[in-house]
Write a protein that holds these residues in place. Structure first.
Motif, PDB file in Angstrom:
ATOM      1  N   LEU A  20       0.833  -1.210   0.000  1.00 46.43           N
ATOM      2  CA  LEU A  20       0.000   0.000   0.000  1.00 46.43           C
ATOM      3  C   LEU A  20       0.865   1.256   0.000  1.00 46.43           C
ATOM      4  N   GLY A  21       1.929   1.236   0.764  1.00 45.32           N
ATOM      5  CA  GLY A  21       2.850   2.370   0.800  1.00 45.32           C
ATOM      6  C   GLY A  21       3.446   2.650  -0.575  1.00 45.32           C
ATOM      7  N   GLU A  22       3.775   1.599  -1.317  1.00 52.61           N
ATOM      8  CA  GLU A  22       4.308   1.783  -2.668  1.00 52.61           C
ATOM      9  C   GLU A  22       3.264   2.395  -3.591  1.00 52.61           C
ATOM     10  N   HIS A  23       2.006   1.961  -3.465  1.00 49.60           N
ATOM     11  CA  HIS A  23       0.934   2.535  -4.284  1.00 49.60           C
ATOM     12  C   HIS A  23       0.725   4.016  -3.953  1.00 49.60           C
ATOM     13  N   MET A  24       0.832   4.369  -2.677  1.00 45.43           N
ATOM     14  CA  MET A  24       0.686   5.768  -2.296  1.00 45.43           C
ATOM     15  C   MET A  24       1.870   6.590  -2.811  1.00 45.43           C
ATOM     16  N   SER A  25       3.068   6.031  -2.765  1.00 39.11           N
ATOM     17  CA  SER A  25       4.244   6.799  -3.188  1.00 39.11           C
ATOM     18  C   SER A  25       4.247   7.101  -4.683  1.00 39.11           C
ATOM     19  N   GLY A  29       1.348   7.575  -6.314  1.00 37.01           N
ATOM     20  CA  GLY A  29       0.169   8.401  -6.557  1.00 37.01           C
ATOM     21  C   GLY A  29      -1.092   7.656  -6.945  1.00 37.01           C
ATOM     22  N   ARG A  30      -1.132   6.346  -6.796  1.00 35.63           N
ATOM     23  CA  ARG A  30      -2.354   5.608  -7.132  1.00 35.63           C
ATOM     24  C   ARG A  30      -3.430   5.810  -6.077  1.00 35.63           C
ATOM     25  N   ILE A  31      -3.016   5.992  -4.832  1.00 31.53           N
ATOM     26  CA  ILE A  31      -3.960   6.283  -3.757  1.00 31.53           C
ATOM     27  C   ILE A  31      -3.424   7.485  -2.981  1.00 31.53           C
ATOM     28  N   ARG A  38      -7.396   2.075   3.837  1.00 35.18           N
ATOM     29  CA  ARG A  38      -7.003   0.717   3.440  1.00 35.18           C
ATOM     30  C   ARG A  38      -6.057   0.086   4.475  1.00 35.18           C
ATOM     31  N   SER A  39      -5.224   0.908   5.105  1.00 30.47           N
ATOM     32  CA  SER A  39      -4.330   0.392   6.149  1.00 30.47           C
ATOM     33  C   SER A  39      -5.142  -0.160   7.317  1.00 30.47           C
TER      34      SER A  39
END
Length: 152
Positions: free
Chosen positions: A23-28, A30-32, A40-41
């Motif tokens: 999830l952290g990678e998706h946030m970094s 810009g997907r979330i 989601r966490s």
């Protein structure tokens, strides 16, 4: 052909950590956004099964959590090199070099005859008789281990 695990299979803390990392990678990238990451966490933390965890990532591309990652084996800490050396042998191994230096210093400064150097040599011979050949090298083993620990 490998069988797909059941979505009802319970997940571990390591699986949850893997999901939070993904999830952290998706946030970094810009997907979330940060709010969605928080939501989601919370879902990841509350998830109990593979199905619940998979649902959190249903609308996201890779990376997904690595649910079949090998578990890290817990091993006993490595025993120090000196642990196998009896206490008296350790003491004598530490004192022997000091005795040699003190004997040489005493011979040079006070004019005591050369036979005084036989004291540490005699102690070394007695130690070898008691603990076997190489007993006075215990301090060398300990020094090598300390250097490895400092380098590692």
């Amino acid at each position: 052909m490998s069988e797909v695990p059941s979505p009802r299979l319970r997940i571990s803390d390591q699986d949850r950590e893997s999901a939070l990392t993904a999830l952290g990678e998706h946030m970094s990238v810009g997907r979330i956004d940060i709010d969605e990451f928080g939501e989601r966490s919370a879902q990841v933390t509350a998830a109990k099964t593979r199905g619940e965890l998979s649902g959190i990532f249903a609308d996201l591309p890779e990376p997904h959590p690595l649910l079949d990652a090998p578990k890290v084996a817990v091993s006993e800490p490595e025993k120090p090199a000196w642990a196998d050396i009896p206490p008296m042998q350790r003491i004598m191994g530490a004192l022997l070099p000091i005795l040699f230096i003190a004997s040489i210093a005493l011979i040079i400064t006070t004019g005591v005859t050369w036979w005084f150097i036989l004291v540490p040599i005699g102690i070394s011979a007695v130690g070898e008789g008691i603990w076997g050949k190489g007993w006075d090298n215990a301090h060398k083993k300990l020094g090598k281990q300390r250097r490895r620990e400092l380098d590692g």
